[in-house]
Write a protein that holds these residues in place. Sequence first.
Motif, PDB file in Angstrom:
ATOM      1  N   ASN A   1      -0.254  -1.574  -6.378  1.00  0.00           N
ATOM      2  CA  ASN A   1      -0.978  -0.463  -5.778  1.00  0.00           C
ATOM      3  C   ASN A   1      -0.277   0.828  -6.143  1.00  0.00           C
ATOM      4  OD1 ASN A   1      -0.966   1.563  -3.272  1.00  0.00           O
ATOM      5  ND2 ASN A   1      -2.924   0.510  -3.284  1.00  0.00           N
ATOM      6  N   ARG A   2      -1.068   1.880  -6.405  1.00  0.00           N
ATOM      7  CA  ARG A   2      -0.508   3.187  -6.702  1.00  0.00           C
ATOM      8  C   ARG A   2      -1.287   4.242  -5.937  1.00  0.00           C
ATOM      9  NH1 ARG A   2      -0.844   6.311 -12.498  1.00  0.00           N
ATOM     10  NH2 ARG A   2       0.127   8.267 -11.851  1.00  0.00           N
TER      11      ARG A   2
ATOM     12  N   THR B   1       0.854  -1.179   0.000  1.00  0.00           N
ATOM     13  CA  THR B   1       0.000   0.000   0.000  1.00  0.00           C
ATOM     14  C   THR B   1       0.892   1.231   0.000  1.00  0.00           C
ATOM     15  OG1 THR B   1      -1.936   1.054   1.022  1.00  0.00           O
ATOM     16  CG2 THR B   1      -0.213   0.305   2.516  1.00  0.00           C
TER      17      THR B   1
ATOM     18  N   ARG C   1       5.714   3.756   0.540  1.00  0.00           N
ATOM     19  CA  ARG C   1       5.206   2.450   0.131  1.00  0.00           C
ATOM     20  C   ARG C   1       5.525   1.447   1.231  1.00  0.00           C
ATOM     21  NH1 ARG C   1       8.324  -1.094  -3.954  1.00  0.00           N
ATOM     22  NH2 ARG C   1       7.001  -2.944  -4.168  1.00  0.00           N
TER      23      ARG C   1
END
Length: 287
Positions: free
Chosen positions: A274-275, A77, A172
Amino acid sequence: MRVAIQGELGSNSHLAVQELVGEEELVPCSLSAEVFERLEDGSADAAVLPIENSLHGAVADHYDLLLDHAVTIVAETSLRIRHALIAAAALPIEQVERVFSHPVALSQCRRFFLTHPQCRAVPAYDTAGSVKMVLASGDAAEAAIAAPYAAEVYGGTILARDLEDDPQNFTRFLLLYPKTGAPAAALGPEVALKVSVAFSIAHRPGSLVHTLSLLAAQGADLTRIESRPVPGRPWEYVFFVDLRMERAGGVDGLLRALERECHFVKELGRYASNRPEGAAGTGPGGV
């Protein structure tokens, strides 16, 4: 589920746990190496660790720990990092003389210290841990920089918000499990697959370019590459790469292609990509 983090309750790692697995029992650790020890001795079922920041780059030690321990990445995430000035009670910022926080957080708030020269930055091992310490001391001249959530956790007072110099500040985080018994990542057909791999190659001209061309031939889109020195072997490196794959079935072929060409290959995990919303760019682009 018991989730190990480096730091205290109320930290950004705590917020990342909530993003990744919800409200679970936390196992706070002083050092990142202790996080991996908790996974290995069974006192934690999973772990959440930062791996890179959009402003400061990689957390180098965590790459080394991923390589040295039998863990696997099952999710990631990206968390928008917000810094607040937190004290034991409401008071004018002009009365604050010492501000505690993790060195990275302090460096991300340079503008605040320039505009408040009476505040001296004091490095500490954790953002939320600094709030906990300041509130315990009760010294009115002390404050801490941490996520606003830390004020909620420890009952502190927020004196100022959004201290970070750059609002495009994301970290991140990775969700880790022990290699044996790790749950399979939830990967639907519409979800972009990310694969994290570490490998070492021959020390000769063009070897890295050749290896990256193999990844391109397998349909991999390189989103990140990081190199770390090999202990005891000067000027030799292990490369860590993150790759997007359109087809999950192509991962095994990619790994076999790497194993034919590399001295060493270790798959670190395959999981949903995920971005962060609003973050520009996705990395270096295709190889």
